[in-house]
Design an enzyme around this catalytic site. Structure first.
Site, mmCIF file in Angstrom:
data_model
loop_
_atom_site.group_PDB
_atom_site.id
_atom_site.type_symbol
_atom_site.label_atom_id
_atom_site.label_comp_id
_atom_site.label_asym_id
_atom_site.label_seq_id
_atom_site.Cartn_x
_atom_site.Cartn_y
_atom_site.Cartn_z
ATOM 1 N N HIS A 166 -6.812 -2.658 8.083
ATOM 2 C CA HIS A 166 -5.563 -3.271 7.627
ATOM 3 C C HIS A 166 -5.490 -4.662 8.265
ATOM 4 O O HIS A 166 -6.047 -4.874 9.352
ATOM 5 C CB HIS A 166 -4.409 -2.391 8.133
ATOM 6 C CG HIS A 166 -3.048 -2.795 7.684
ATOM 7 N ND1 HIS A 166 -2.309 -3.758 8.336
ATOM 8 C CD2 HIS A 166 -2.277 -2.350 6.667
ATOM 9 C CE1 HIS A 166 -1.136 -3.887 7.730
ATOM 10 N NE2 HIS A 166 -1.092 -3.043 6.711
ATOM 11 N N ASP A 174 -6.055 2.285 15.725
ATOM 12 C CA ASP A 174 -4.883 2.087 14.873
ATOM 13 C C ASP A 174 -4.575 3.431 14.216
ATOM 14 O O ASP A 174 -5.280 3.860 13.303
ATOM 15 C CB ASP A 174 -5.215 1.004 13.838
ATOM 16 C CG ASP A 174 -4.218 0.956 12.689
ATOM 17 O OD1 ASP A 174 -3.296 1.785 12.645
ATOM 18 O OD2 ASP A 174 -4.382 0.087 11.811
ATOM 19 N N GLN A 228 -1.902 5.541 9.944
ATOM 20 C CA GLN A 228 -1.936 6.542 8.875
ATOM 21 C C GLN A 228 -2.295 7.925 9.382
ATOM 22 O O GLN A 228 -2.186 8.894 8.642
ATOM 23 C CB GLN A 228 -2.938 6.130 7.781
ATOM 24 C CG GLN A 228 -2.580 4.842 7.063
ATOM 25 C CD GLN A 228 -1.288 4.939 6.250
ATOM 26 O OE1 GLN A 228 -0.840 6.031 5.896
ATOM 27 N NE2 GLN A 228 -0.691 3.809 5.956
ATOM 28 N N LYS A 288 6.202 5.731 9.520
ATOM 29 C CA LYS A 288 5.291 6.516 8.671
ATOM 30 C C LYS A 288 5.312 7.996 9.076
ATOM 31 O O LYS A 288 4.649 8.824 8.474
ATOM 32 C CB LYS A 288 3.876 5.951 8.754
ATOM 33 C CG LYS A 288 3.777 4.523 8.191
ATOM 34 C CD LYS A 288 2.346 4.076 8.106
ATOM 35 C CE LYS A 288 2.174 2.577 8.046
ATOM 36 N NZ LYS A 288 2.517 1.996 6.758
ATOM 37 N N CYS A 329 -2.673 -4.599 1.906
ATOM 38 C CA CYS A 329 -2.916 -5.337 3.158
ATOM 39 C C CYS A 329 -4.339 -5.104 3.672
ATOM 40 O O CYS A 329 -4.568 -5.036 4.893
ATOM 41 C CB CYS A 329 -1.900 -4.993 4.243
ATOM 42 S SG CYS A 329 -0.221 -5.353 3.768
HETATM 43 N N1 C6P Z 1 0.409 0.069 6.034
HETATM 44 C C1 C6P Z 1 0.690 0.495 3.678
HETATM 45 O O1 C6P Z 1 1.342 0.472 2.616
HETATM 46 P P1 C6P Z 1 3.279 -1.627 10.578
HETATM 47 O O2 C6P Z 1 3.598 -2.534 9.414
HETATM 48 O O3 C6P Z 1 3.098 -2.394 11.852
HETATM 49 O O4 C6P Z 1 4.194 -0.467 10.696
HETATM 50 O O5 C6P Z 1 1.857 -0.950 10.229
HETATM 51 C C2 C6P Z 1 0.777 -1.760 9.895
HETATM 52 C C3 C6P Z 1 -0.381 -0.922 9.485
HETATM 53 C C4 C6P Z 1 -1.492 -0.882 10.314
HETATM 54 N N2 C6P Z 1 -2.548 -0.115 10.041
HETATM 55 C C5 C6P Z 1 -2.599 0.657 8.952
HETATM 56 C C6 C6P Z 1 -3.780 1.524 8.709
HETATM 57 C C7 C6P Z 1 -1.501 0.664 8.061
HETATM 58 O O6 C6P Z 1 -1.540 1.450 6.984
HETATM 59 C C8 C6P Z 1 -0.379 -0.160 8.321
HETATM 60 C C9 C6P Z 1 0.755 -0.236 7.357
HETATM 61 C C10 C6P Z 1 1.378 0.104 4.966
HETATM 62 O O7 C6P Z 1 -0.475 0.856 3.693
HETATM 63 C C11 C6P Z 1 2.169 -1.146 4.808
HETATM 64 S S1 C6P Z 1 1.172 -2.571 4.579
#
Ligand code: C6P
Length: 408
Positions: A125, A202, A205, A228, A366
């Protein structure tokens, strides 16, 4: 041993699901972007503001103490959620994005030098790419990327070839948001450590689908976003090994992160407060505990079993649609199905599905470098949570068939 989910009972806990969109019952399949919130989470927010709204760690009055206790109880809940050894190792952040920037700007700036290498993967991401690019640019370090195979799995032999004494950090996602791939992070962490590198995971997910045990994983850092995992937006957490967190400089300067301030010099507070400057996101942090309690009460294994069934059913159902191709066919996946339709733009499908009351995400998710690697502008992504049903997947398939008829 897992038990069956009482899906009707669970759905009753999520008020937002009981509405119509464009005259059709809402089918929410955008859970990888953010999950919906159960009543206990919404009630925790209201209760805080109605009964004990106060700043924390500062006041000695009743409300301040009550708010502080609730806030710190969440830290303990997160510690247990990740099986971290101590609450000092849990830093509250806005989410994974902030956690990644925190590590890059503290550990990274302190330890990375010219000629060093940082390894990420093709699946990342943007939040696990850009912070490292900023650091590499500043320090004259190099970013290396683990390639993937045609199923969307990391090629571990290629990863091994990238590792060298120059590797200082390996930062990879536990689970891919765009394809659903579950990475073999135990192995990735192990190999990184053998090369002398620090590991950053990270878990954005992974946190809502998989059991996380940072001690068993032996990772150096692990981050997740509460929103999430059925919690509000704006709150997440970063776990770190104690000796690393202790050696790192602070990220933000301000109130609460200090022990003593004079105009000449400041001494910093102990862990975890050293990294938590300013009045934090108190209400959402308190509600995060309610979300984690909710997940724990139902049971991660029970949730995962249900979601795995949904994934299998969705894969089978969607695969039988002519002209539909599933992107990402890893052996180990969470409940995310990304797909494209021959000759049809993903965004058009998203709009037509929305007309049917079906919420999916379309676009690059993203993960622009991943999409470029796959030769795609984007995909349509359906991602399932504990409250989704096989009937909803059937409605999705009907919606896709209808979109194909309208757009061809
Ligand atoms: N993915 C998606 O629709 P934040 O925005 O900081 O809570 O998470 C960022 C992020 C980082 N790593 C992974 C693997 C992610 O999936 C995400 C967030 C969302 O897939 C919003 S872009």
């Amino acid at each position: 041993m897992t038990t069956q989910l009482d899906i009707a009972k669970i759905r009753a806990d999520f008020p937002i699901l009981h509405q119509t969109i464009h005259g059709k019952p809402l089918i929410y399949l955008d859970n990888a972007a953010t999950s919906q919130k159960p009543k206990p989470v919404i009630e925790a927010l209201t209760q805080y503001y109605q009964e004990f709204n106060a700043n924390i760690h500062r006041g000695i009055h009743h409300l301040a103490e009550k708010a502080t206790t609730a806030y710190e109880q969440t830290r303990e809940a997160v510690r247990a959620f990740l099986n971290a050894p101590s609450v000092e190792q849990i830093i509250f952040t806005r989410g994974v994005t902030e956690a990644m920037n925190l590590i890059a700007q503290t550990y990274g700036r302190q330890n990375i030098q010219k000629g060093d290498e940082i390894i990420i993967s093709t699946l990342e991401h943007h939040s696990n790419i850009v912070p490292w690019q900023i650091l590499c640019e500043e320090k004259g370090a190099t970013l290396k990327v683990i390639p993937i195979n045609e199923k969307g799995e990391l090629i571990i032999e290629e990863y091994q070839k990238l590792l060298s004494p120059r590797t200082k950090i390996v930062s990879v996602l536990h689970v891919s948001n765009a394809l659903g791939t579950i990475n073999p992070i135990e192995q990735i962490i192990d190999l990184a450590h053998q090369a002398g590198a620090v590991t950053v995971i990270d878990g954005a997910q992974a946190a809502s689908h998989l059991e996380i045990d940072v001690q068993a994983l032996n990772c150096d850092f692990y981050a997740f976003s509460g929103h999430k995992v059925y919690a509000p937006t704006g709150i997440g957490a970063l776990y770190g090994k104690k000796h690393l967190l202790e050696s790192m400089p602070p990220y933000h300067g301000g109130g609460e992160m200090i022990k003593e301030v004079t105009f000449e010099k400041t001494t910093y507070n102990e862990l975890p407060y050293k990294f938590e400057a300013g009045t934090p996101n108190i209400a959402d942090t308190i509600a995060l505990k309610s979300a984690l309690d909710y997940v724990r009460t139902i049971g991660k294994n029970t949730i995962a079993q249900h979601e795995d069934n949904l994934l299998a059913y969705a894969t089978q159902t969607l695969q039988s649609i002519k002209g539909l191709r599933i992107v990402g066919q890893a052996e180990k996946k969470i409940s995310v199905v990304s797909f494209i339709l021959d000759g049809i733009h993903h965004q058009d499908v998203g709009i037509l599905l929305d007309n049917e009351g079906i919420a999916v995400r379309t676009g690059h998710h993203c993960t622009q470098p991943l999409m470029k690697h796959l030769g795609l502008l984007g995909t349509i992504r359906a991602s399932f949570a504990m409250y989704n049903t096989t009937q909803e997947i059937e409605r999705l398939a009907e919606g896709i068939e209808k979109a194909i008829r309208m757009l061809r």
